[in-house]
Scaffold this active site. Sequence first.
Site, PDB file in Angstrom:
ATOM      1  N   SER A  22       0.810  -1.223   0.000  1.00 51.77           N
ATOM      2  CA  SER A  22       0.000   0.000   0.000  1.00 51.77           C
ATOM      3  C   SER A  22       0.846   1.276   0.000  1.00 51.77           C
ATOM      4  CB  SER A  22      -0.979  -0.010   1.177  1.00 51.77           C
ATOM      5  OG  SER A  22      -1.918  -1.030   0.985  1.00 51.77           O
ATOM      6  N   THR A  67      -4.940  -3.414   7.931  1.00 53.28           N
ATOM      7  CA  THR A  67      -4.767  -4.732   7.338  1.00 53.28           C
ATOM      8  C   THR A  67      -4.603  -5.779   8.436  1.00 53.28           C
ATOM      9  OG1 THR A  67      -3.609  -5.974   5.625  1.00 53.28           O
ATOM     10  CG2 THR A  67      -2.254  -4.440   6.886  1.00 53.28           C
ATOM     11  N   LYS A  71      -8.546  -5.946  11.046  1.00 52.36           N
ATOM     12  CA  LYS A  71      -9.768  -5.485  10.364  1.00 52.36           C
ATOM     13  C   LYS A  71     -11.031  -5.615  11.214  1.00 52.36           C
ATOM     14  CE  LYS A  71      -8.136  -6.243   5.639  1.00 52.36           C
ATOM     15  NZ  LYS A  71      -8.430  -6.822   4.328  1.00 52.36           N
ATOM     16  N   ASN A  92     -11.428  -1.990   6.413  1.00 54.33           N
ATOM     17  CA  ASN A  92     -10.060  -1.899   5.872  1.00 54.33           C
ATOM     18  C   ASN A  92      -9.662  -0.449   5.581  1.00 54.33           C
ATOM     19  OD1 ASN A  92     -11.618  -1.470   3.579  1.00 54.33           O
ATOM     20  ND2 ASN A  92     -10.079  -2.362   2.245  1.00 54.33           N
ATOM     21  N   ASP A 108     -12.952  -3.575   0.422  1.00 54.19           N
ATOM     22  CA  ASP A 108     -12.583  -4.869  -0.184  1.00 54.19           C
ATOM     23  C   ASP A 108     -13.720  -5.381  -1.065  1.00 54.19           C
ATOM     24  OD1 ASP A 108     -10.030  -5.148   0.923  1.00 54.19           O
ATOM     25  OD2 ASP A 108     -10.811  -6.043   2.771  1.00 54.19           O
ATOM     26  N   GLY A 134     -12.688 -20.881   1.299  1.00 53.23           N
ATOM     27  CA  GLY A 134     -12.256 -20.106   2.468  1.00 53.23           C
ATOM     28  C   GLY A 134     -13.435 -19.367   3.072  1.00 53.23           C
ATOM     29  N   ALA A 138     -11.602 -12.123   4.136  1.00 56.12           N
ATOM     30  CA  ALA A 138     -11.573 -11.870   2.697  1.00 56.12           C
ATOM     31  C   ALA A 138     -12.760 -12.542   2.013  1.00 56.12           C
ATOM     32  CB  ALA A 138     -10.255 -12.369   2.102  1.00 56.12           C
ATOM     33  N   TYR A 228      -1.846 -12.410  -4.503  1.00 51.09           N
ATOM     34  CA  TYR A 228      -1.059 -11.793  -5.600  1.00 51.09           C
ATOM     35  C   TYR A 228       0.454 -11.982  -5.416  1.00 51.09           C
ATOM     36  CZ  TYR A 228      -0.688  -7.846  -2.372  1.00 51.09           C
ATOM     37  OH  TYR A 228      -0.444  -7.066  -1.272  1.00 51.09           O
TER      38      TYR A 228
HETATM   39  P1  ATR Z   1      -8.457 -13.473   5.618  1.00 49.32           P
HETATM   40  O1  ATR Z   1      -8.947 -12.445   6.586  1.00 49.32           O
HETATM   41  O2  ATR Z   1      -7.383 -12.965   4.695  1.00 49.32           O
HETATM   42  O3  ATR Z   1      -9.557 -14.135   4.888  1.00 49.32           O
HETATM   43  P2  ATR Z   1      -8.249 -15.622   7.512  1.00 49.32           P
HETATM   44  O4  ATR Z   1      -9.419 -15.081   8.261  1.00 49.32           O
HETATM   45  O5  ATR Z   1      -7.057 -16.095   8.294  1.00 49.32           O
HETATM   46  O6  ATR Z   1      -7.687 -14.571   6.480  1.00 49.32           O
HETATM   47  O7  ATR Z   1      -8.786 -16.801   6.584  1.00 49.32           O
HETATM   48  C1  ATR Z   1      -7.956 -17.714   5.943  1.00 49.32           C
HETATM   49  C2  ATR Z   1      -8.828 -18.793   5.279  1.00 49.32           C
HETATM   50  O8  ATR Z   1      -7.952 -19.748   4.674  1.00 49.32           O
HETATM   51  C3  ATR Z   1      -9.701 -19.554   6.249  1.00 49.32           C
HETATM   52  O9  ATR Z   1     -10.914 -19.852   5.606  1.00 49.32           O
HETATM   53  C4  ATR Z   1      -8.900 -20.846   6.512  1.00 49.32           C
HETATM   54  O10 ATR Z   1      -9.685 -21.956   6.893  1.00 49.32           O
HETATM   55  P3  ATR Z   1     -10.231 -22.100   8.433  1.00 49.32           P
HETATM   56  O11 ATR Z   1     -11.365 -21.135   8.556  1.00 49.32           O
HETATM   57  O12 ATR Z   1     -10.674 -23.506   8.550  1.00 49.32           O
HETATM   58  O13 ATR Z   1      -9.050 -21.771   9.304  1.00 49.32           O
HETATM   59  C5  ATR Z   1      -8.298 -21.064   5.142  1.00 49.32           C
HETATM   60  N1  ATR Z   1      -7.092 -21.901   5.176  1.00 49.32           N
HETATM   61  C6  ATR Z   1      -5.870 -21.550   5.628  1.00 49.32           C
HETATM   62  N2  ATR Z   1      -4.989 -22.595   5.499  1.00 49.32           N
HETATM   63  C7  ATR Z   1      -5.699 -23.618   4.963  1.00 49.32           C
HETATM   64  C8  ATR Z   1      -5.385 -24.965   4.571  1.00 49.32           C
HETATM   65  N3  ATR Z   1      -4.157 -25.462   4.730  1.00 49.32           N
HETATM   66  N4  ATR Z   1      -6.362 -25.723   4.035  1.00 49.32           N
HETATM   67  C9  ATR Z   1      -7.624 -25.241   3.873  1.00 49.32           C
HETATM   68  N5  ATR Z   1      -7.982 -23.979   4.212  1.00 49.32           N
HETATM   69  C10 ATR Z   1      -7.050 -23.178   4.741  1.00 49.32           C
END
Ligand code: ATR
Length: 288
Positions: A22, A67, A71, A92, A108, A134, A138, A228
């Site tokens: 940023s 970030t 958040k 954000n 976002d 996920g 995000a 990215y």
């Molecule tokens: P952000 O705010 O950027 O979305 P986050 O809240 O930490 O970051 O979310 C990361 C996502 O990646 C989550 O959905 C996580 O799954 P969990 O909710 O079960 O923790 C997912 N994630 C991270 N590592 C993973 C892995 N090895 N396999 C599957 N999902 C994964």
Amino acid sequence: MTISGKAKLAGVMGWPVSHSRSPLLHNHWISIMGLEAVYVPLAVSPDNFETALKALPTLGFRGANVTVPHKEAAFHLCKRHDKAALRVRAVNTIVCLEDGTLEGRNTDVVGFSESLKLQAGLEGIEGATAVVLGAGGAARAVVAALVDLNCACIRICNRTVEKAQAIANSLHDEDVEIHALGWDERDDALDGATILVNTTTLGMVGQPALAIDLAPLPRGSIVADIVYTPLETPLLAAARELGLTAVGGLRMLIEQARPGFEAWFGEKPPVTRDLIEMLETDVKAKAG
Ligand code: ATR
């Protein structure tokens, strides 16, 4: 660069914050637009976040980006919110109002929807079935954007299915079906889908690749990754090999930054080839 006593101030609060692009992005805009302003990285630990956030107006900041991992905390600490922040329950972008009130915004959502529209076109999105991998912060923004873009059905697959269910419940909309599924159901979830979005950290530099079979996606389908670093994740490379439309995460970074810049500094910043190349060069240099 000359910074006088009248320079307008903004920055990004994160922990860590050194990886953030940023400052590069905003200071490029400040420079090409000839503004008397500066955008600084603010490394703020979770323990100090409340104090630091509340000090922004006192220090004369116009506002800041927020970030990882702040958040959600920012959402709870802001007195006012825009509609997107209330939907996603995460902030954000902070705007310091004239009376010192902190307004929390979530850009976002518009960042992802603009990026998707620009890179894939609206025709393939309206009425489509989308799969979102996920269920973190995000993913909430991505699902809200897909609702706004009039997808007909959204399937959220997550390791912790309860988190997917919580998003489905809170972003429920009469015109869109939202389903929560387990991580092991991600291959089956692609049946009938034409959009796939990865919001997990899988595929990011230093993380394992995302294992998913893209073969069920019909020609013309869209595969988007919000990661990215690297610019071309293994998921995007696999999509391109199958002739699918691959949408990288860099444009979302740019598009989520624009509304904050405009709110703080009063002018909408342009997206130029130079800007994109500058960011791509930086990401490539640090990924290598
Ligand atoms: P952000 O705010 O950027 O979305 P986050 O809240 O930490 O970051 O979310 C990361 C996502 O990646 C989550 O959905 C996580 O799954 P969990 O909710 O079960 O923790 C997912 N994630 C991270 N590592 C993973 C892995 N090895 N396999 C599957 N999902 C994964």
